[in-house]
Design a protein around this motif. Structure first.
Motif, PDB file in Angstrom:
ATOM      1  N   UNK A  74       0.821  -1.211   0.000  1.00 25.52           N
ATOM      2  CA  UNK A  74       0.000   0.000   0.000  1.00 25.52           C
ATOM      3  C   UNK A  74       0.857   1.264   0.000  1.00 25.52           C
ATOM      4  N   UNK A  75       1.859   1.319   0.857  1.00 24.94           N
ATOM      5  CA  UNK A  75       2.670   2.531   1.006  1.00 24.94           C
ATOM      6  C   UNK A  75       3.361   2.901  -0.294  1.00 24.94           C
ATOM      7  N   UNK A  76       3.947   1.912  -0.976  1.00 26.25           N
ATOM      8  CA  UNK A  76       4.645   2.195  -2.226  1.00 26.25           C
ATOM      9  C   UNK A  76       3.665   2.570  -3.336  1.00 26.25           C
ATOM     10  N   UNK A  77       2.500   1.938  -3.367  1.00 24.65           N
ATOM     11  CA  UNK A  77       1.494   2.319  -4.358  1.00 24.65           C
ATOM     12  C   UNK A  77       1.025   3.746  -4.135  1.00 24.65           C
ATOM     13  N   UNK A  78       0.877   4.128  -2.871  1.00 21.44           N
ATOM     14  CA  UNK A  78       0.365   5.468  -2.572  1.00 21.44           C
ATOM     15  C   UNK A  78       1.333   6.578  -3.001  1.00 21.44           C
ATOM     16  N   UNK A  79       2.587   6.229  -3.225  1.00 17.32           N
ATOM     17  CA  UNK A  79       3.556   7.211  -3.711  1.00 17.32           C
ATOM     18  C   UNK A  79       3.401   7.494  -5.201  1.00 17.32           C
ATOM     19  N   UNK A  80       2.608   6.639  -5.894  1.00 18.49           N
ATOM     20  CA  UNK A  80       2.388   6.823  -7.338  1.00 18.49           C
ATOM     21  C   UNK A  80       1.236   7.807  -7.521  1.00 18.49           C
ATOM     22  N   UNK A  81       1.428   8.906  -8.257  1.00 19.98           N
ATOM     23  CA  UNK A  81       0.423   9.974  -8.321  1.00 19.98           C
ATOM     24  C   UNK A  81      -0.982   9.522  -8.705  1.00 19.98           C
ATOM     25  N   UNK A  82      -1.132   8.694  -9.757  1.00 23.18           N
ATOM     26  CA  UNK A  82      -2.487   8.315 -10.187  1.00 23.18           C
ATOM     27  C   UNK A  82      -3.184   7.474  -9.124  1.00 23.18           C
ATOM     28  N   UNK A  83      -2.441   6.614  -8.435  1.00 24.97           N
ATOM     29  CA  UNK A  83      -3.021   5.789  -7.376  1.00 24.97           C
ATOM     30  C   UNK A  83      -3.415   6.678  -6.192  1.00 24.97           C
ATOM     31  N   UNK A  84      -2.556   7.633  -5.888  1.00 19.08           N
ATOM     32  CA  UNK A  84      -2.841   8.560  -4.783  1.00 19.08           C
ATOM     33  C   UNK A  84      -4.114   9.345  -5.050  1.00 19.08           C
ATOM     34  N   UNK A  85      -4.337   9.742  -6.293  1.00 19.89           N
ATOM     35  CA  UNK A  85      -5.553  10.482  -6.641  1.00 19.89           C
ATOM     36  C   UNK A  85      -6.801   9.644  -6.380  1.00 19.89           C
ATOM     37  N   UNK A  86      -6.753   8.365  -6.739  1.00 18.66           N
ATOM     38  CA  UNK A  86      -7.898   7.481  -6.501  1.00 18.66           C
ATOM     39  C   UNK A  86      -8.158   7.350  -5.002  1.00 18.66           C
ATOM     40  N   UNK A  87      -7.095   7.179  -4.240  1.00 16.71           N
ATOM     41  CA  UNK A  87      -7.240   7.045  -2.787  1.00 16.71           C
ATOM     42  C   UNK A  87      -7.747   8.340  -2.166  1.00 16.71           C
ATOM     43  N   UNK A  88      -7.197   9.455  -2.599  1.00 16.97           N
ATOM     44  CA  UNK A  88      -7.576  10.740  -2.006  1.00 16.97           C
ATOM     45  C   UNK A  88      -9.011  11.126  -2.349  1.00 16.97           C
TER      46      UNK A  88
END
Length: 336
Positions: free
Chosen positions: A252-266
């Motif tokens: 999860x932590x490494x995926x969250x550093x990827x901008x497009x993934x972070x946008x989905x989470x945020x």
């Protein structure tokens, strides 16, 4: 280790003979177990990026220590992308893993990873099918016909005997060539489909592995019981993550550093609580795998440098055993 005063360079052509899909699946699974045992140490920060927009050139650098082997490694990757042409996944990019002995700090090898990286990227997700795929899947659909889907198919066909393979891509000629090649290789029907929706309909396993910056698949096109393997960005619509019965990530932590993934989470479309588990938890049995035949399950991996380093070390060991590779001199004082 190598002879005193030298280290090994293993070029691309030799890695093709030294490493295969079964090896990649085995090592990716074992590295997940290393993560469970807490024996992997990532660099700080875990990823270094240098984007030189003036030249449309992008650098990614990662490193880690695998204390159980032990070996340290740094992975260096650079590619060109101007929006019209990209060298992602091609031989026209820089891809090396530099290995050293953490006990002595001496270099032991430089491994060309153009071949092994593609296998690792696929195997890291495909290995999860052991616990998350439907029983005896009969069909697989590939969204994209490049390196990622090619290596995913190689990994999957070491595990299953498919009755049909479907593929699709943006260009008719590339999907047609892919279908002809793999039908000859596998001896089963490989169907080139015009659209993603046509390709994924009723497929037991779907692999998304494109370079597209746009969404390629809609969750509603997937049948109950499917396992969807996402190897790249936006392989499924943003809302589709929440429509899965189980979502499994590598980290999860490494995926969250990827901008497009972070946008989905945020945006609240995916939270850590919504994730069923990380791959090491599935592999070790801490979290259950598939529990119902109609579950829609998604596996998404961003990539762990720990697996790249472990694979590079395996290639290095094989090269030593088989007398392959090119011996290079270590730094030394010049003779007087």
């Amino acid at each position: 280790m190598n002879s005193k005063g030298s280290f090994l360079f293993v070029p691309y052509t030799e890695t093709l003979e030294l490493f295969g899909a079964k090896d990649a699946l085995e090592i990716c699974e074992e590295v997940y177990r290393m993560h469970a045992r807490g024996s992997v140490v990532f660099s700080d920060p875990p990823s270094f990026r240098m984007d030189t927009a003036e030249f449309n050139n992008f650098w990614h650098v990662k490193g880690c220590l695998l204390s159980e082997i032990p070996v340290s490694g740094v992975r260096m990757y650079s590619y060109f992308d101007d929006g019209d042409r990209t060298t992602v996944g091609t031989l026209e990019s820089t891809r090396f893993v530099v290995l050293n002995d953490p006990v002595t700090s001496l270099p032991i090898a430089i491994i060309d990873e153009h071949w092994s990286y593609g296998l690792r990227s696929s195997a890291a997700a495909v290995v999860g099918c052991k616990w998350l795929a439907p029983k005896a899947p009969r069909s697989v659909a590939l969204i994209g016909v490049g390196t990622m889907c090619s290596t995913a198919l190689q990994c999957l066909t070491t595990m299953y005997d498919f009755e049909e393979v479907r593929c699709t891509s943006r260009r008719p000629e590339t999907r047609r060539e892919f279908a002809e090649k793999w039908q000859d290789e596998l001896g089963v029907p490989v169907v080139a489909c015009q659209t993603v929706e046509e390709a994924v309909a009723d497929a037991d396993i779907v692999v998304g592995g494109t370079t597209s910056k746009e969404v390629t698949c809609q969750a509603e096109w997937l049948k109950p019981g499917v396992t969807f393997i996402s190897l790249a960005a936006r392989e499924i619509n943003d809302e589709g993550w929440a429509q899965m019965d189980k979502v499994v990530l590598d980290d999860w932590t490494l995926n969250y550093k990827v901008p497009w993934f972070q946008q989905i989470a945020d945006k609240g479309l995916l939270s850590r609580d919504m994730v069923h588990g990380e791959m090491w938890q599935i592999v070790t049995g801490e979290k259950e795998g598939r529990t119902a035949s109609d579950e829609k399950i998604m596996i998404h991996t961003t990539g762990l440098v720990s697996q790249d380093v472990a694979i590079a070390h395996r290639i290095y060991e094989r090269a030593q055993q088989e007398g392959e590779g090119i011996s290079l001199p270590r730094a030394a004082e010049p003779a007087s």
